[in-house]
Design an enzyme around this catalytic site. Structure first.
Site, PDB file in Angstrom:
ATOM      1  N   CYS A 218       0.864  -1.176   0.000  1.00 41.03           N
ATOM      2  CA  CYS A 218       0.000   0.000   0.000  1.00 41.03           C
ATOM      3  C   CYS A 218       0.902   1.227   0.000  1.00 41.03           C
ATOM      4  O   CYS A 218       1.669   1.439   0.941  1.00 41.03           O
ATOM      5  CB  CYS A 218      -0.899  -0.009   1.237  1.00 41.03           C
ATOM      6  SG  CYS A 218      -1.925   1.463   1.415  1.00 41.03           S
TER       7      CYS A 218
ATOM      8  N   CYS B 233      -5.238   6.388  -3.373  1.00 44.73           N
ATOM      9  CA  CYS B 233      -4.547   5.095  -3.446  1.00 44.73           C
ATOM     10  C   CYS B 233      -3.153   5.342  -4.001  1.00 44.73           C
ATOM     11  O   CYS B 233      -3.008   5.802  -5.139  1.00 44.73           O
ATOM     12  CB  CYS B 233      -5.322   4.130  -4.340  1.00 44.73           C
ATOM     13  SG  CYS B 233      -4.503   2.530  -4.560  1.00 44.73           S
TER      14      CYS B 233
END
Length: 260
Positions: free
Chosen positions: A74, A200
């Site tokens: 991530c 993101c």
């Protein structure tokens, strides 16, 4: 149960962070992790991260989606855990340091609330009439549209996230607009969260590289997401390889607390 936690966010992508250098947190308890991330009955977050000991770098990062399952890299999480590491004295502020994650080692720099994170090299992609698929530490399918903010991200994102083309693991889905003065609008449907997130990091990297491939130009983009702006830069190489990839943007402490 007595767990101290810290909440951080990076352009609206929010995370629960736990200092697990003592190894006491039960990372196998997916139900507990999911409950902590729940936005009605828990702390509320897109994901949870554990900062753990590493013999080779400043620390090791482990990332779990809000469904409680350990997942792939991530990018915004990496930036937030870098800021967290500086705040608790595990890593130096204003100096480059390295930490490890599921996809390898990452270099980071924390300067005020701005965090720069070096991502893994990207090699290869799959292009189709529908979009472009590539892996930037997590799998992403990039779809080019005229206006990402007119797309039903939940409906369209869920369709492609579960498409048989990407089975069995599925994919994250990014809806990306045209370049305007070096800026690109972008929205993301994230697997594991199973909904749109405000930002993101690996998706911003995937979308920037896909934009370069699509336009055959540009190596430095400002990705405009619902939660703010992220900068992505990279160096294209031969054989569809991209190196020296940097993701930069704000990462901020929100609050801390205890779960009992």
């Amino acid at each position: 149960m007595d767990i101290q936690f810290f909440k951080y966010q990076g352009t609206g992508n929010d995370f629960v962070l736990i200092d697990n250098r003592d190894g006491k947190f039960n990372s196998e308890d997916a139900k507990l992790i999911g409950a902590i991330c729940h936005r009605r009955f828990g702390v509320g977050a897109d994901g949870l991260m554990l900062l753990e000991r590493s013999d080779k770098s400043a620390f090791n990062m482990r990332y779990f989606n809000s469904d409680g399952k350990e997942s792939t890299m991530c990018g915004n999480g990496g930036r937030c855990i870098a800021a967290f590491a500086v705040d608790i004295g595990v890593a130096p502020k204003g100096e480059y340091f390295t930490f490890s994650a599921v996809d390898g080692d990452h270099e980071a720099l924390v300067d005020g609330n701005m965090v720069s994170l070096k991502m893994i090299d990207v090699e290869g992609f799959e292009e189709s009439v529908d979009g472009l698929f590539l892996n930037t530490g997590s799998p992403h399918f990039v779809i080019f549209v005229d206006d990402p903010f007119s797309v039903d991200v939940f409906k369209e994102g869920r369709f492609w996230r579960n498409h048989e083309r990407f089975s069995p693991g599925g994919t994250n889905v990014n809806f990306v607009g045209p370049v305007k003065n070096g800026e690109v609008d972008m929205r993301t449907f994230e697997r594991g969260v199973e909904d749109e997130t405000w930002s993101c990091g690996t998706g911003a990297v995937a979308s920037a590289i896909a934009t370069h491939i699509h336009n055959k130009s540009g190596t430095n983009f400002v990705m405009k997401v619902p939660g703010g702006h992220l900068n992505v830069s990279f160096v294209p190489k031969e054989s569809n390889r991209f190196e020296n990839i940097w993701l930069k943007g704000p990462a901020e402490f929100v609050f801390e607390g205890r779960l009992k």
